[in-house]
Enzyme design. Sequence first.
Site, PDB file in Angstrom:
ATOM      1  N   LYS A 125      -9.240   3.967 -19.695  1.00 34.01           N
ATOM      2  CA  LYS A 125      -9.642   4.227 -21.068  1.00 34.01           C
ATOM      3  C   LYS A 125      -8.432   4.063 -22.003  1.00 34.01           C
ATOM      4  O   LYS A 125      -8.008   2.965 -22.234  1.00 34.01           O
ATOM      5  CB  LYS A 125     -10.276   5.614 -21.151  1.00 34.01           C
ATOM      6  CG  LYS A 125     -11.298   5.902 -20.023  1.00 34.01           C
ATOM      7  CD  LYS A 125     -12.517   5.024 -20.069  1.00 34.01           C
ATOM      8  CE  LYS A 125     -13.368   5.085 -18.804  1.00 34.01           C
ATOM      9  NZ  LYS A 125     -13.719   6.413 -18.309  1.00 34.01           N
ATOM     10  N   ARG A 133       0.820  -1.215   0.000  1.00 33.96           N
ATOM     11  CA  ARG A 133       0.000   0.000   0.000  1.00 33.96           C
ATOM     12  C   ARG A 133       0.852   1.261   0.000  1.00 33.96           C
ATOM     13  O   ARG A 133       0.388   2.335  -0.377  1.00 33.96           O
ATOM     14  CB  ARG A 133      -0.983  -0.012   1.195  1.00 33.96           C
ATOM     15  CG  ARG A 133      -1.912   1.193   1.232  1.00 33.96           C
ATOM     16  CD  ARG A 133      -3.163   0.991   2.083  1.00 33.96           C
ATOM     17  NE  ARG A 133      -2.942   0.197   3.276  1.00 33.96           N
ATOM     18  CZ  ARG A 133      -2.267   0.582   4.356  1.00 33.96           C
ATOM     19  NH1 ARG A 133      -1.755   1.796   4.414  1.00 33.96           N
ATOM     20  NH2 ARG A 133      -2.102  -0.246   5.377  1.00 33.96           N
ATOM     21  N   TYR A 154     -17.383  14.394 -16.830  1.00 31.53           N
ATOM     22  CA  TYR A 154     -17.767  12.988 -16.703  1.00 31.53           C
ATOM     23  C   TYR A 154     -18.881  12.889 -15.651  1.00 31.53           C
ATOM     24  O   TYR A 154     -18.813  13.555 -14.608  1.00 31.53           O
ATOM     25  CB  TYR A 154     -16.533  12.201 -16.267  1.00 31.53           C
ATOM     26  CG  TYR A 154     -16.770  10.731 -16.085  1.00 31.53           C
ATOM     27  CD1 TYR A 154     -17.030   9.920 -17.181  1.00 31.53           C
ATOM     28  CD2 TYR A 154     -16.725  10.150 -14.818  1.00 31.53           C
ATOM     29  CE1 TYR A 154     -17.243   8.565 -17.009  1.00 31.53           C
ATOM     30  CE2 TYR A 154     -16.930   8.799 -14.646  1.00 31.53           C
ATOM     31  CZ  TYR A 154     -17.192   8.008 -15.753  1.00 31.53           C
ATOM     32  OH  TYR A 154     -17.401   6.662 -15.572  1.00 31.53           O
ATOM     33  N   ASP A 161      -8.954  17.080 -16.702  1.00 27.92           N
ATOM     34  CA  ASP A 161      -9.161  15.650 -16.954  1.00 27.92           C
ATOM     35  C   ASP A 161      -8.783  15.418 -18.410  1.00 27.92           C
ATOM     36  O   ASP A 161      -9.475  15.856 -19.320  1.00 27.92           O
ATOM     37  CB  ASP A 161     -10.630  15.288 -16.677  1.00 27.92           C
ATOM     38  CG  ASP A 161     -10.900  13.796 -16.823  1.00 27.92           C
ATOM     39  OD1 ASP A 161     -10.212  13.147 -17.641  1.00 27.92           O
ATOM     40  OD2 ASP A 161     -11.809  13.290 -16.141  1.00 27.92           O
TER      41      ASP A 161
HETATM   42  C1  LIG Z   1     -14.190   7.011 -17.081  1.00 28.13           C
HETATM   43  C2  LIG Z   1     -13.874   8.408 -16.775  1.00 28.13           C
HETATM   44  C3  LIG Z   1     -13.606   8.825 -15.462  1.00 28.13           C
HETATM   45  C4  LIG Z   1     -13.693   7.879 -14.284  1.00 28.13           C
HETATM   46  O1  LIG Z   1     -12.689   6.899 -14.351  1.00 28.13           O
HETATM   47  P1  LIG Z   1     -12.823   5.405 -13.747  1.00 28.13           P
HETATM   48  O2  LIG Z   1     -11.537   4.786 -14.134  1.00 28.13           O
HETATM   49  O3  LIG Z   1     -14.036   4.787 -14.375  1.00 28.13           O
HETATM   50  O4  LIG Z   1     -12.994   5.550 -12.273  1.00 28.13           O
HETATM   51  C5  LIG Z   1     -13.259  10.146 -15.265  1.00 28.13           C
HETATM   52  N1  LIG Z   1     -13.193  11.029 -16.282  1.00 28.13           N
HETATM   53  C6  LIG Z   1     -13.458  10.667 -17.552  1.00 28.13           C
HETATM   54  C7  LIG Z   1     -13.379  11.683 -18.638  1.00 28.13           C
HETATM   55  C8  LIG Z   1     -13.805   9.348 -17.849  1.00 28.13           C
HETATM   56  O5  LIG Z   1     -14.086   9.004 -19.111  1.00 28.13           O
END
Ligand SMILES: *Cc1c(COP(=O)(O)O)cnc(C)c1O
Length: 384
Positions: free
Chosen positions: A207, A63, A117, A182
């Site tokens: 992603k 951790r 998101y 983001d």
């Molecule tokens: C999927 C996504 C998130 C959240 O991410 P997770 O890995 O599902 O927790 C945040 N921002 C964007 C733009 C996303 O597409």
Amino acid sequence: MTSHHWETRAIHAGREDLVDLGLHVPPIDLSTTYPSRDTVAEAARLDVFGSGADDGGPPIYGRVGNPTVARFESALAELEGAEAAVAFASGMAALCACLLAQVARGRPHVVAVRPLYGTTDYLLDSGLLGTSVTWAEPRGTGDAIRSDTGLVIVESPANPTLTEIDIQALAAACAPVPVLVDNTFATPALQRPLNCGAGIVLHSATKYLGGHGDVMGGVVASNEEFARALRRIRFATGGVLHPLAGYQLLRGLSTLSVRMHHASAAAAEIARRLVHHPSVTRVHYPGLSGEPRPPEQMAAGGAIVSFEVDDPHAVTGSVRLFTPAVSLGSVDSLIQHPASLTHHAMDPGSREQAGISDRLLRISVGLEHVDDLWADLTQALTRD
Ligand SMILES: *Cc1c(COP(=O)(O)O)cnc(C)c1O
């Protein structure tokens, strides 16, 4: 290493020591604990870790830090042009750590620009972590800043409308409050927000960084000071990235540039064709309608397209090559209905206001041949 082109660094970053170790592929270290006979030295090192610093020495406990995950972190930091990166179990775990870090500093107020998101919107709007939010337009963001504002949060291009925000102008208007971008949709292969003046970059590594739909993760790239705050929170709250995921994400970085440029070209082509399709009333893709774009921000438009049709559910029910599913960024193409899925958690009024109509569909274009994707979309569109 930094003298090489970005594409070259994406393949070699985080692997610099492998030849000397006699290895070709990074090792996956699954240990949860690490033996040491010198307990006094271990105690001193734990004090260092407690401050959020990383002394680069041997690991102590899973951790606190993991060598495979550290390779991914150092590579991602290099590719975003950041001093440091801190990885988490998911994108949302990464965002939670960013918010908690500012709450702990007595700066719980966030200024954010919609659309974001869906779960990010929900987390901010609900105040679940003790933050409060002011929703602002990009031009009014600087005016919404208060003495207790810790972060400005934006997505560019935004999810799912693909609106671009001029990061440089925004960062200048908000200074000294750090702008968190983001960067999940663009990835550092197409856009590096820290070069535009942003203070923090966040990814859902689930992603494009992973890129094959088989790994969940999140990562934040920032200066070392903020990274320390994040490491302290990760150490205390436990949202760590699994070492196997760290391996998969490091591998994903090596093909990121090729995947992003290839999928972007296909997405741009599909967007152009959709404009002329009789069943499609509106298409969103960066630069498509000739509107001015922030200069030198994105090297290509990205691999997400969204568009409006009369009966989006008929389309998601009829596709055969596209997979009807949430998420994005895999080698195969996905289609989803934001109002039902990714942005379902938002209040319907705010959703409509953010430009996410009930008629909107979002596609994540993968690496299939563009003509096969187009054939599948057109056969599904004739059924709407
Ligand atoms: C999927 C996504 C998130 C959240 O991410 P997770 O890995 O599902 O927790 C945040 N921002 C964007 C733009 C996303 O597409």
